[in-house]
Design an enzyme around this catalytic site. Structure first.
Site, short mmCIF file in Angstrom:
data_model
loop_
_atom_site.label_atom_id
_atom_site.label_comp_id
_atom_site.label_asym_id
_atom_site.label_seq_id
_atom_site.Cartn_x
_atom_site.Cartn_y
_atom_site.Cartn_z
N ARG A 1 46.50 118.56 -52.90
CA ARG A 1 46.01 117.43 -52.25
C ARG A 1 47.12 116.79 -51.33
NH1 ARG A 1 45.46 112.45 -53.80
NH2 ARG A 1 45.15 112.96 -55.85
N HIS B 1 43.21 110.88 -52.60
CA HIS B 1 41.97 111.09 -53.15
C HIS B 1 40.99 110.89 -52.35
CE1 HIS B 1 39.34 112.13 -56.60
NE2 HIS B 1 38.67 110.92 -56.49
N TYR C 1 51.94 107.23 -56.97
CA TYR C 1 52.07 108.03 -58.29
C TYR C 1 52.65 109.44 -57.93
CZ TYR C 1 47.34 109.55 -56.35
OH TYR C 1 46.64 109.90 -55.39
#
Length: 389
Positions: free
Chosen positions: A266, A270, A279
């Site tokens: 990805r 998100h 992160y």
């Protein structure tokens, strides 16, 4: 990859192995097992797959911009996962049925859903965007993994009816930790359901890495449920097409379910409410950009003698037109009447729902009274029977 890389169940034995037919630099990698499944994909067909991926990426970029500009409430980008979705969706027949999560916009594109119908839900203007039976695709499932159960039940029904159609469930790596997915795998294996479980392993379940959820490649989980597992390069549209065709053929022949793990990434957040920089590292992102699913197809086409520059110009123009049409459709959507939220909850009205209607009508009327309006947003303005009950 060689036959020795596989164990008796057909699973890949080394965790860094997967089926790959197009390398990141655009070279055609030969595979005796999977090449026959894409023998019909010539330069023209490969160009069409590129077209799908390029247009969908452009639409995805436009949707992100629409959300940032306040036209959509939220948006879950798919950038980086185009090959996984296009390659698998283009393997389906019209009578197959798709059960997806909230990120399979490219699958919806392949099933003939208009971009505006995909986005209307994310604007908050409708509870669902399309009629599932017109496109062979259920509206997106927000509850993580629930669609795997829906796909399994549908597939069991297909088998009982004697149909050779199949269903496919799309979900992410995070969903494999959910009970619904594992229960679906149990039922599908027990009843030899003609269903394909298509896991897009995009490396991150929101902010948790896949390595925290599984110490083995996700495809190996299939072995525990008694079904084949295929681990495929999810950024390789040709390999994904071949793997999905293999799984669908098995389902059509009555041999039951298959689990596919498409290893992809990805590139974006998100959702637009997420900040992936919290992160993951820039180095990781750069490494995956080098494995881009679109550029490798262009490189292969160029090696086949295709006028890649001309193809890019043609597709870019088409993509810009599609994005402009989508924007125009989204920004001109009329907001629904507030009381219409009750219209399709039940087939018939009942006292429980009527009490909620009455309370909500009184709540809306408070705003009419405050601004002195007589037109109103209350029940009387939208209730065809003349007011709240």
């Amino acid at each position: 990859m060689t036959p020795s890389d596989r164990d008796a169940t057909g699973l890949l034995t080394r965790p860094d192995d997967f089926v790959q037919l197009i390398t990141p630099n655009g070279e055609r990698h030969r595979d005796a097992e999977f090449d026959p499944w894409v023998a019909d994909v010539d330069a023209a067909a490969l160009g069409r797959l590129y077209r799908d991926m390029a247009i969908v990426r452009r639409l995805d970029t436009e949707a992100t911009a629409l959300q940032r500009q306040g036209e959509l409430a939220l948006w879950p980008p798919l950038a980086g996962q185009e090959a996984a979705q296009i390659g698998s969706a283009r393997a389906l027949r019209d009578d197959d049925f798709v059960f997806s999560s909230y990120r399979e916009h490219a699958v919806a594109w392949c099933r003939g859903v208009t971009p505006a119908d995909v986005h209307i839900v994310w604007r908050g203007s409708a509870a669902s965007g399309w009629n599932p039976y017109e496109h062979g695709m259920a509206v997106p499932q927000i509850i993580i993994g629930a669609q795997a159960l829906h796909a399994t039940g549908y597939a069991m029904g297909l088998a009982w009816e004697g149909s050779d159609a199949a269903s496919i469930a799309y979900f992410g790596d995070g969903a494999t930790s959910e009970g619904d997915v594992n229960e679906a795998l149990v039922f599908a294996a027990s009843f030899d359901a003609p269903v394909v479980f298509f896991c897009q392993n995009n490396q991150w379940a929101i902010s948790e890495p896949v390595g925290l959820q599984s110490k083995q490649p996700l495809a190996r989980r299939a072995d525990g449920f008694g079904m084949p597992g295929i681990r495929v390069d999810g950024n390789d549209v040709l390999a994904v097409l071949a793997a999905t065709r293999t799984a669908l053929d098995r389902a059509r022949r009555g041999e039951g379910p298959t689990f596919i793990e498409a290893v992809t990434y990805r590139l974006g957040p998100h959702t637009t409410a997420d900040d992936p920089k919290r992160y993951r590292t820039d180095t990781e992102l750069a490494e995956w950009r080098e494995r881009d699913p679109i550029t490798r197809v262009l490189a292969l086409l160029e090696g086949m003698g295709v006028d890649v520059a001309g193809l890019e110009r043609e597709v870019a123009a088409e993509a810009d037109t599609a994005a402009a049409e989508m924007r125009a459709a989204i920004t001109t959507i009329t907001d629904p009447e507030p009381m219409s939220v009750f219209d399709h909850v039940y087939a018939e009205r009942n006292s429980h729902l009527e009490r909620q209607r009455e309370r909500y009508a009184r709540y809306l009327a408070m705003f009419d009274e405050a601004d002195g309006s007589t037109a109103g947003t209350g029940a009387a303005a939208s209730d065809p029977d003349g007011g709240a009950r």
